[in-house]
Design a protein around this motif. Structure first.
Motif, PDB file in Angstrom:
ATOM      1  N   ALA A 187       5.210   8.812  -4.713  1.00 38.45           N
ATOM      2  CA  ALA A 187       6.097   9.699  -5.473  1.00 38.45           C
ATOM      3  C   ALA A 187       5.539  11.111  -5.562  1.00 38.45           C
ATOM      4  CB  ALA A 187       6.326   9.136  -6.873  1.00 38.45           C
ATOM      5  N   ARG A 188       4.209  11.234  -5.527  1.00 36.59           N
ATOM      6  CA  ARG A 188       3.605  12.560  -5.563  1.00 36.59           C
ATOM      7  C   ARG A 188       3.705  13.279  -4.229  1.00 36.59           C
ATOM      8  NH1 ARG A 188      -0.355   9.592  -8.525  1.00 36.59           N
ATOM      9  NH2 ARG A 188      -1.674   9.499  -6.677  1.00 36.59           N
ATOM     10  N   SER A 189       3.724  12.506  -3.142  1.00 34.68           N
ATOM     11  CA  SER A 189       3.778  13.096  -1.791  1.00 34.68           C
ATOM     12  C   SER A 189       4.843  12.371  -0.973  1.00 34.68           C
ATOM     13  CB  SER A 189       2.414  12.990  -1.105  1.00 34.68           C
ATOM     14  OG  SER A 189       1.406  13.612  -1.871  1.00 34.68           O
ATOM     15  N   ILE A 231      16.446   9.232 -13.176  1.00 32.98           N
ATOM     16  CA  ILE A 231      15.468   9.415 -14.248  1.00 32.98           C
ATOM     17  C   ILE A 231      14.080   9.664 -13.660  1.00 32.98           C
ATOM     18  CG2 ILE A 231      14.388   8.367 -16.252  1.00 32.98           C
ATOM     19  CD1 ILE A 231      17.290   9.180 -16.633  1.00 32.98           C
ATOM     20  N   VAL A 232      13.697   8.859 -12.681  1.00 33.80           N
ATOM     21  CA  VAL A 232      12.391   9.038 -12.044  1.00 33.80           C
ATOM     22  C   VAL A 232      12.317  10.397 -11.364  1.00 33.80           C
ATOM     23  CG1 VAL A 232      10.821   8.132 -10.290  1.00 33.80           C
ATOM     24  CG2 VAL A 232      12.106   6.555 -11.745  1.00 33.80           C
ATOM     25  N   ARG A 233      13.387  10.772 -10.694  1.00 34.25           N
ATOM     26  CA  ARG A 233      13.406  12.072 -10.014  1.00 34.25           C
ATOM     27  C   ARG A 233      13.347  13.210 -11.024  1.00 34.25           C
ATOM     28  NH1 ARG A 233      18.691  11.782  -6.805  1.00 34.25           N
ATOM     29  NH2 ARG A 233      18.178  13.970  -6.430  1.00 34.25           N
ATOM     30  N   LEU A 234      14.017  13.051 -12.147  1.00 29.01           N
ATOM     31  CA  LEU A 234      13.986  14.089 -13.171  1.00 29.01           C
ATOM     32  C   LEU A 234      12.568  14.264 -13.708  1.00 29.01           C
ATOM     33  CD1 LEU A 234      15.543  16.059 -14.959  1.00 29.01           C
ATOM     34  CD2 LEU A 234      15.977  14.163 -16.541  1.00 29.01           C
ATOM     35  N   GLN A 235      11.867  13.170 -13.911  1.00 28.00           N
ATOM     36  CA  GLN A 235      10.488  13.250 -14.386  1.00 28.00           C
ATOM     37  C   GLN A 235       9.606  13.954 -13.362  1.00 28.00           C
ATOM     38  OE1 GLN A 235       9.653   9.117 -15.132  1.00 28.00           O
ATOM     39  NE2 GLN A 235      10.531   9.178 -17.206  1.00 28.00           N
ATOM     40  N   ARG A 236       9.831  13.689 -12.090  1.00 32.81           N
ATOM     41  CA  ARG A 236       9.049  14.350 -11.037  1.00 32.81           C
ATOM     42  C   ARG A 236       9.327  15.845 -11.025  1.00 32.81           C
ATOM     43  NH1 ARG A 236      10.080  14.236  -6.414  1.00 32.81           N
ATOM     44  NH2 ARG A 236       8.023  14.460  -5.476  1.00 32.81           N
ATOM     45  N   MET A 296       0.818  -1.204   0.000  1.00 33.89           N
ATOM     46  CA  MET A 296       0.000   0.000   0.000  1.00 33.89           C
ATOM     47  C   MET A 296       0.860   1.265   0.000  1.00 33.89           C
ATOM     48  SD  MET A 296      -2.835  -1.218   2.796  1.00 33.89           S
ATOM     49  CE  MET A 296      -3.713   0.336   2.675  1.00 33.89           C
ATOM     50  N   LEU A 297       2.023   1.200   0.651  1.00 41.38           N
ATOM     51  CA  LEU A 297       2.876   2.380   0.764  1.00 41.38           C
ATOM     52  C   LEU A 297       3.729   2.613  -0.478  1.00 41.38           C
ATOM     53  CD1 LEU A 297       4.091   2.053   4.465  1.00 41.38           C
ATOM     54  CD2 LEU A 297       2.306   3.538   3.560  1.00 41.38           C
ATOM     55  N   ARG A 298       3.737   1.670  -1.417  1.00 41.07           N
ATOM     56  CA  ARG A 298       4.544   1.821  -2.629  1.00 41.07           C
ATOM     57  C   ARG A 298       3.725   2.258  -3.832  1.00 41.07           C
ATOM     58  NH1 ARG A 298       7.628  -2.944  -0.953  1.00 41.07           N
ATOM     59  NH2 ARG A 298       6.167  -4.214  -2.157  1.00 41.07           N
ATOM     60  N   GLY A 299       2.529   2.763  -3.616  1.00 39.26           N
ATOM     61  CA  GLY A 299       1.689   3.178  -4.719  1.00 39.26           C
ATOM     62  C   GLY A 299       2.205   4.439  -5.389  1.00 39.26           C
ATOM     63  N   PRO A 300       1.598   4.816  -6.531  1.00 36.29           N
ATOM     64  CA  PRO A 300       2.022   6.036  -7.244  1.00 36.29           C
ATOM     65  C   PRO A 300       1.896   7.302  -6.404  1.00 36.29           C
ATOM     66  CG  PRO A 300       0.603   4.661  -8.624  1.00 36.29           C
ATOM     67  CD  PRO A 300       0.550   4.079  -7.256  1.00 36.29           C
ATOM     68  N   TRP A 301       0.994   7.271  -5.413  1.00 34.75           N
ATOM     69  CA  TRP A 301       0.803   8.464  -4.590  1.00 34.75           C
ATOM     70  C   TRP A 301       2.061   8.805  -3.807  1.00 34.75           C
ATOM     71  CZ3 TRP A 301       1.577   8.341   0.618  1.00 34.75           C
ATOM     72  CH2 TRP A 301       1.681   7.079   1.206  1.00 34.75           C
ATOM     73  N   GLN A 328       7.025  13.294   1.307  1.00 27.52           N
ATOM     74  CA  GLN A 328       7.099  13.590   2.732  1.00 27.52           C
ATOM     75  C   GLN A 328       6.010  12.851   3.502  1.00 27.52           C
ATOM     76  OE1 GLN A 328       9.697  15.467   3.820  1.00 27.52           O
ATOM     77  NE2 GLN A 328       9.125  14.871   5.886  1.00 27.52           N
ATOM     78  N   LEU A 329       4.817  12.784   2.922  1.00 22.56           N
ATOM     79  CA  LEU A 329       3.719  12.042   3.521  1.00 22.56           C
ATOM     80  C   LEU A 329       4.047  10.551   3.580  1.00 22.56           C
ATOM     81  CD1 LEU A 329       0.794  12.097   4.591  1.00 22.56           C
ATOM     82  CD2 LEU A 329       0.031  11.865   2.230  1.00 22.56           C
ATOM     83  N   ALA A 330       4.588  10.015   2.491  1.00 21.47           N
ATOM     84  CA  ALA A 330       4.959   8.599   2.469  1.00 21.47           C
ATOM     85  C   ALA A 330       6.060   8.300   3.477  1.00 21.47           C
ATOM     86  CB  ALA A 330       5.409   8.203   1.063  1.00 21.47           C
ATOM     87  N   MET A 331       7.039   9.197   3.624  1.00 18.71           N
ATOM     88  CA  MET A 331       8.092   8.996   4.617  1.00 18.71           C
ATOM     89  C   MET A 331       7.514   8.935   6.020  1.00 18.71           C
ATOM     90  SD  MET A 331      11.278  11.378   3.350  1.00 18.71           S
ATOM     91  CE  MET A 331      12.287  10.838   4.747  1.00 18.71           C
ATOM     92  N   THR A 332       6.549   9.785   6.301  1.00 18.29           N
ATOM     93  CA  THR A 332       5.924   9.790   7.626  1.00 18.29           C
ATOM     94  C   THR A 332       5.283   8.441   7.926  1.00 18.29           C
ATOM     95  OG1 THR A 332       5.499  12.162   7.443  1.00 18.29           O
ATOM     96  CG2 THR A 332       4.234  10.957   9.083  1.00 18.29           C
TER      97      THR A 332
END
Length: 305
Positions: A28-30, A257-262, A21-26, A32-36
């Motif tokens: 990468a969008r948030s 690459i992923v970070r560049l896209q973000r 559940m914690l590895r979803g696309p959301w 800081q929230l995922a880190m919490t």
């Protein structure tokens, strides 16, 4: 035994199902929230395991004024067979879990502090001050940029990276590294590493550190792109194509690459209140389960005036 079963079910669900559940696309969008959540849920897992053992083996008596049953209820359900021996065994087992977690955390923090001090000594002996007070330049041709959270927080830049980056790109990279230091990402990663060593067979704890390392880079990117979006994207390209070596809490790495896209995409940052709410939500289940027998007792009292 109801509370013990609930604690065990929560620990099993969090330990086995939460990583997916914690590895979803959301995430990468948030980031800081995922880190919490990646930090709060492992802590709540340890708490749930300890409380499950205590609830199963050492039920605690609780006085409830006005109870028609003599004023005594059991917070953790009915007394288990075996009496004092089982209770003592449960207390020792719960203490062992706590000591295991605390010992691994202490060892990881001590190891990290020792490594950072050795690295700081090496940088002090071989590096030279940069144009800014927190920057140290080391004479290496390979491009490398990373932060050194030891004593005086410093950012180490190789001569190769200094030659490859423009002034704007350098400011972006410095903003990225300062975000790591300001948010103490090294402490978060050390805690996750320690819990993974303490309980290596739990997927939630085993996956936390690598996921947090990636999310920490994304969170630092988000802090830097507020003023340096284009320069940070260009710096990532420069460091990646120049063969910069990936390192913990560094401005380069295999996820470039992923970070560049973000960075190039439009980002909507979560509010700080939402991040705090996520931390609270991750810790609430063990507390609710612990208080459930007390709430049931209160309902029982109210129904028998």
């Amino acid at each position: 035994m109801t509370a013990a079963v609930l604690f065990a079910l929560y620990a099993a669900a969090a330990g086995m199902l939460a990583p997916a559940m914690l590895r979803g696309p959301w995430a990468a969008r948030s980031p800081q929230l995922a880190m919490t959540l990646w930090l709060a849920l492992p802590v709540s897992w340890v708490a749930a395991i300890v409380l499950a053992i205590l609830a199963a083996a050492a039920p605690l008596p609780l006085t409830w004024p006005g109870s028609p049953r003599g004023g005594r209820v059991l917070l953790a359900g009915q007394a288990v067979p075996g009496g004092r021996v089982i209770a003592i065994a449960g207390l020792l087992m719960a203490a062992a879990v706590v000591l295991r977690a605390a010992g691994c955390v202490a060892c990881e923090f001590r190891r990290g502090l020792r490594d950072r001090r050795e690295h700081a000594a090496l940088v002090a002996a071989t590096g030279r001050p940069g144009d800014e007070p927190d920057v140290v330049i080391v004479d290496h041709d390979a491009p490398a940029v990373h932060c050194l959270p030891s004593g005086r927080h410093q950012i180490v830049i190789s001569a190769g990276a200094l030659a490859a980056l423009t002034p704007g790109q350098l400011r972006a990279v410095l903003a990225h590294e300062r975000a790591h230091l300001r948010r103490r990402h090294h402490v978060i990663l050390a805690l996750a590493t320690a819990l993974a060593h303490a309980f290596p067979r739990v997927p939630l704890l085993g996956h936390a550190q690598p996921q947090l390392a990636v999310l920490a880079e994304m969170a630092a990117d988000d802090a830097a792109i507020r003023h340096h979006r284009d320069d940070l994207a260009a710096a990532l390209v420069v460091l990646a194509t120049a063969g910069a070596r990936p390192a913990t809490l560094a401005a380069s790495g295999p996820e470039a690459i992923v970070r560049l896209q973000r960075i190039l995409a439009t980002q909507q940052q979560p509010r700080i209140g939402l991040t705090r709410l996520a931390a609270i939500a991750g810790l609430i289940p063990p507390v609710v389960i612990a208080c459930l027998p007390l709430l049931l007792a209160a309902c029982d009292v109210s129904s028998h005036p």
